[in-house]
Scaffold this motif. Structure first.
Motif, PDB file in Angstrom:
ATOM      1  N   ALA A 181     -24.059  -9.321  27.687  1.00  0.00           N
ATOM      2  CA  ALA A 181     -25.375  -8.609  27.901  1.00  0.00           C
ATOM      3  C   ALA A 181     -26.585  -9.465  27.341  1.00  0.00           C
ATOM      4  O   ALA A 181     -27.615  -9.078  27.738  1.00  0.00           O
ATOM      5  N   ARG A 182     -26.380 -10.453  26.614  1.00  0.00           N
ATOM      6  CA  ARG A 182     -27.296 -11.375  26.011  1.00  0.00           C
ATOM      7  C   ARG A 182     -28.313 -10.437  25.209  1.00  0.00           C
ATOM      8  O   ARG A 182     -29.616 -10.845  25.350  1.00  0.00           O
ATOM      9  N   CYS A 183     -27.827  -9.773  24.508  1.00  0.00           N
ATOM     10  CA  CYS A 183     -28.847  -8.732  23.900  1.00  0.00           C
ATOM     11  C   CYS A 183     -28.786  -8.887  22.409  1.00  0.00           C
ATOM     12  O   CYS A 183     -29.646  -8.260  21.644  1.00  0.00           O
ATOM     13  N   ILE A 184     -28.124  -9.959  21.766  1.00  0.00           N
ATOM     14  CA  ILE A 184     -28.205 -10.447  20.434  1.00  0.00           C
ATOM     15  C   ILE A 184     -29.153 -11.583  20.356  1.00  0.00           C
ATOM     16  O   ILE A 184     -28.848 -12.564  20.750  1.00  0.00           O
ATOM     17  N   TYR A 185     -30.036 -11.679  19.233  1.00  0.00           N
ATOM     18  CA  TYR A 185     -30.878 -12.585  18.898  1.00  0.00           C
ATOM     19  C   TYR A 185     -30.439 -12.872  17.414  1.00  0.00           C
ATOM     20  O   TYR A 185     -30.945 -12.188  16.836  1.00  0.00           O
ATOM     21  N   VAL A 186     -30.055 -14.116  17.063  1.00  0.00           N
ATOM     22  CA  VAL A 186     -29.749 -14.414  15.611  1.00  0.00           C
ATOM     23  C   VAL A 186     -30.291 -15.835  15.421  1.00  0.00           C
ATOM     24  O   VAL A 186     -30.139 -16.687  16.196  1.00  0.00           O
ATOM     25  N   ARG A 187     -31.139 -15.800  14.391  1.00  0.00           N
ATOM     26  CA  ARG A 187     -31.324 -17.153  13.673  1.00  0.00           C
ATOM     27  C   ARG A 187     -30.904 -17.251  12.260  1.00  0.00           C
ATOM     28  O   ARG A 187     -31.125 -16.556  11.629  1.00  0.00           O
ATOM     29  N   GLY A 188     -30.114 -18.235  11.826  1.00  0.00           N
ATOM     30  CA  GLY A 188     -29.589 -18.672  10.632  1.00  0.00           C
ATOM     31  C   GLY A 188     -30.359 -19.418   9.935  1.00  0.00           C
ATOM     32  O   GLY A 188     -31.462 -20.171  10.470  1.00  0.00           O
ATOM     33  N   ALA A 189     -30.397 -19.397   8.499  1.00  0.00           N
ATOM     34  CA  ALA A 189     -31.182 -20.131   7.614  1.00  0.00           C
ATOM     35  C   ALA A 189     -30.240 -20.628   6.304  1.00  0.00           C
ATOM     36  O   ALA A 189     -29.232 -19.879   5.936  1.00  0.00           O
ATOM     37  N   TYR A 192     -31.936 -11.222  12.696  1.00  0.00           N
ATOM     38  CA  TYR A 192     -31.036 -10.601  13.651  1.00  0.00           C
ATOM     39  C   TYR A 192     -31.507  -9.548  14.368  1.00  0.00           C
ATOM     40  O   TYR A 192     -32.041  -8.326  13.644  1.00  0.00           O
ATOM     41  N   GLU A 193     -31.343  -9.471  15.639  1.00  0.00           N
ATOM     42  CA  GLU A 193     -31.926  -8.166  16.545  1.00  0.00           C
ATOM     43  C   GLU A 193     -30.857  -8.024  17.520  1.00  0.00           C
ATOM     44  O   GLU A 193     -30.150  -8.861  18.190  1.00  0.00           O
ATOM     45  N   ILE A 194     -30.651  -6.866  17.852  1.00  0.00           N
ATOM     46  CA  ILE A 194     -29.919  -6.242  18.989  1.00  0.00           C
ATOM     47  C   ILE A 194     -30.846  -5.551  19.812  1.00  0.00           C
ATOM     48  O   ILE A 194     -31.560  -4.663  19.358  1.00  0.00           O
ATOM     49  N   ASN A 195     -30.804  -5.751  21.272  1.00  0.00           N
ATOM     50  CA  ASN A 195     -31.660  -4.963  21.960  1.00  0.00           C
ATOM     51  C   ASN A 195     -30.627  -3.780  22.919  1.00  0.00           C
ATOM     52  O   ASN A 195     -29.854  -4.212  23.616  1.00  0.00           O
ATOM     53  N   TYR A 196     -31.000  -2.773  22.532  1.00  0.00           N
ATOM     54  CA  TYR A 196     -30.401  -1.586  22.927  1.00  0.00           C
ATOM     55  C   TYR A 196     -30.718  -1.219  24.209  1.00  0.00           C
ATOM     56  O   TYR A 196     -30.188  -0.251  24.824  1.00  0.00           O
ATOM     57  N   LEU A 197     -31.603  -1.816  24.759  1.00  0.00           N
ATOM     58  CA  LEU A 197     -31.759  -1.607  26.351  1.00  0.00           C
ATOM     59  C   LEU A 197     -30.726  -2.272  27.177  1.00  0.00           C
ATOM     60  O   LEU A 197     -30.632  -2.053  28.355  1.00  0.00           O
ATOM     61  N   ARG A 198     -30.289  -3.174  26.476  1.00  0.00           N
ATOM     62  CA  ARG A 198     -29.129  -4.071  27.210  1.00  0.00           C
ATOM     63  C   ARG A 198     -27.715  -3.900  27.010  1.00  0.00           C
ATOM     64  O   ARG A 198     -26.782  -4.315  27.768  1.00  0.00           O
ATOM     65  N   CYS A 199     -27.524  -3.578  25.629  1.00  0.00           N
ATOM     66  CA  CYS A 199     -26.192  -3.427  25.067  1.00  0.00           C
ATOM     67  C   CYS A 199     -25.337  -2.557  25.820  1.00  0.00           C
ATOM     68  O   CYS A 199     -25.656  -1.381  26.303  1.00  0.00           O
ATOM     69  N   ILE A 200     -23.883  -3.108  26.156  1.00  0.00           N
ATOM     70  CA  ILE A 200     -23.102  -2.198  26.834  1.00  0.00           C
ATOM     71  C   ILE A 200     -21.923  -1.718  25.966  1.00  0.00           C
ATOM     72  O   ILE A 200     -21.024  -1.177  26.251  1.00  0.00           O
ATOM     73  N   HIS A 201     -22.210  -2.039  24.402  1.00  0.00           N
ATOM     74  CA  HIS A 201     -21.298  -1.618  23.652  1.00  0.00           C
ATOM     75  C   HIS A 201     -19.978  -1.959  24.052  1.00  0.00           C
ATOM     76  O   HIS A 201     -18.770  -1.259  23.854  1.00  0.00           O
ATOM     77  N   CYS A 202     -19.837  -3.126  24.364  1.00  0.00           N
ATOM     78  CA  CYS A 202     -18.386  -3.699  24.556  1.00  0.00           C
ATOM     79  C   CYS A 202     -17.432  -4.107  23.290  1.00  0.00           C
ATOM     80  O   CYS A 202     -16.208  -4.237  23.417  1.00  0.00           O
ATOM     81  N   ASP A 203     -18.272  -4.288  22.244  1.00  0.00           N
ATOM     82  CA  ASP A 203     -17.665  -4.689  21.162  1.00  0.00           C
ATOM     83  C   ASP A 203     -17.190  -6.308  20.989  1.00  0.00           C
ATOM     84  O   ASP A 203     -16.597  -6.561  20.035  1.00  0.00           O
ATOM     85  N   LEU A 204     -17.545  -6.874  21.841  1.00  0.00           N
ATOM     86  CA  LEU A 204     -17.054  -8.378  21.813  1.00  0.00           C
ATOM     87  C   LEU A 204     -17.709  -9.092  20.590  1.00  0.00           C
ATOM     88  O   LEU A 204     -17.096  -9.814  20.001  1.00  0.00           O
ATOM     89  N   CYS A 205     -18.960  -8.693  20.125  1.00  0.00           N
ATOM     90  CA  CYS A 205     -19.496  -9.144  19.130  1.00  0.00           C
ATOM     91  C   CYS A 205     -18.802  -8.837  17.805  1.00  0.00           C
ATOM     92  O   CYS A 205     -18.475  -9.896  17.017  1.00  0.00           O
TER      93      CYS A 205
END
Ligand code: SF4
Ligand code: SF4
Length: 213
Positions: free
Chosen positions: A65-73, A91-104
């Motif tokens: 769903a392309r709803c995770i945004y991560v930047r490492g440092a 680290y951000e998750i957009n719950y307007l898009r997440c389908i809770h598939c658990d693949l992450c």
């Protein structure tokens, strides 16, 4: 079907118990949830408080769903956030898009991201729907934070970490019908189930490397 038969169906239905239950945020009844239900995520810590996320972005890469945004440092050697070289800086998750598939959760190499059983979090604006790292991180007690718009009930913060890994690793028949838990990671310790225990390798014998320089 004559109209009398039609009425008969209607009257019969009127006498049935309703299948719906009254539900109000905070007070209404919640339906029984499956043990493996995928709800709101948490970012876990180790018992010493270190963050498990190493900012590798694998979760973001796998998310359909392309709803995770991560930047490492890079970690500061003198004051590291995680035990790795890197940590999750954003680290951000957009719950307007997440389908809770658990693949992450499946993709994460450190089991930093897992899901709770909370599914009632009805926000009224876009900003609340995008969970930040500060909101996703478990507290010092290893438990999920309770945000003002979330309806937490007893038990929903149990078994929230070390969530289900593959039930059949790569389709290997040896794992058929074996539940793939791994040790509890957020807080407390949960016994791994059959076939999933991590066995410590035999300790390496000490090498005497004097006189080889
Ligand atoms: S549960 Fe699925 S959709 Fe939701 S953030 Fe994880 S990978 Fe993306
Ligand atoms: S949550 Fe896991 S997969 Fe995602 S960036 Fe952090 S360590 Fe990598």
């Amino acid at each position: 079907m004559g109209y009398l038969e039609g009425f008969a169906v209607t009257f019969k239905q009127m006498l049935q118990k309703p299948v719906t239950t009254q539900y109000e945020i905070g007070t209404g009844e919640k339906v029984e949830r499956a043990e493996r239900l995928h709800g709101r995520h948490v970012l876990n810590r180790y018992e010493d408080g270190m963050e498990k996320c190493i900012g590798c972005e694998l979760c973001a890469g796998v998310c359909p769903a392309r709803c995770i945004y991560v930047r490492g440092a890079d970690n500061d050697d003198t004051d590291p956030v995680s035990p790795g070289e890197r940590y999750g800086y954003v680290y951000e998750i957009n719950y307007l898009r997440c389908i809770h598939c658990d693949l992450c959760v499946e993709a994460c190499p450190t089991e930093a991201i897992t899901e709770t059983k909370l599914f009632e979090f009805s926000f009224t604006n876009r900003r609340d729907a995008i969970y930040t790292k500060a909101e996703l991180l478990v507290g010092d007690d290893g438990m999920p934070q309770h945000l003002p718009w979330e309806d937490w009930r007893e038990g929903e913060d149990q078994h929230t970490s070390a969530w289900m890994r593959a039930t059949a690793s790569s389709g290997d028949a040896d794992f058929e019908n074996v539940v793939g838990w791994s040790g509890e990671l957020g807080y407390g310790v949960r016994e791994p189930e059959k076939g999933q225990a991590f066995e410590d390798p035999e300790p390496e014998p000490d090498h005497d490397d004097h006189g080889h320089h």
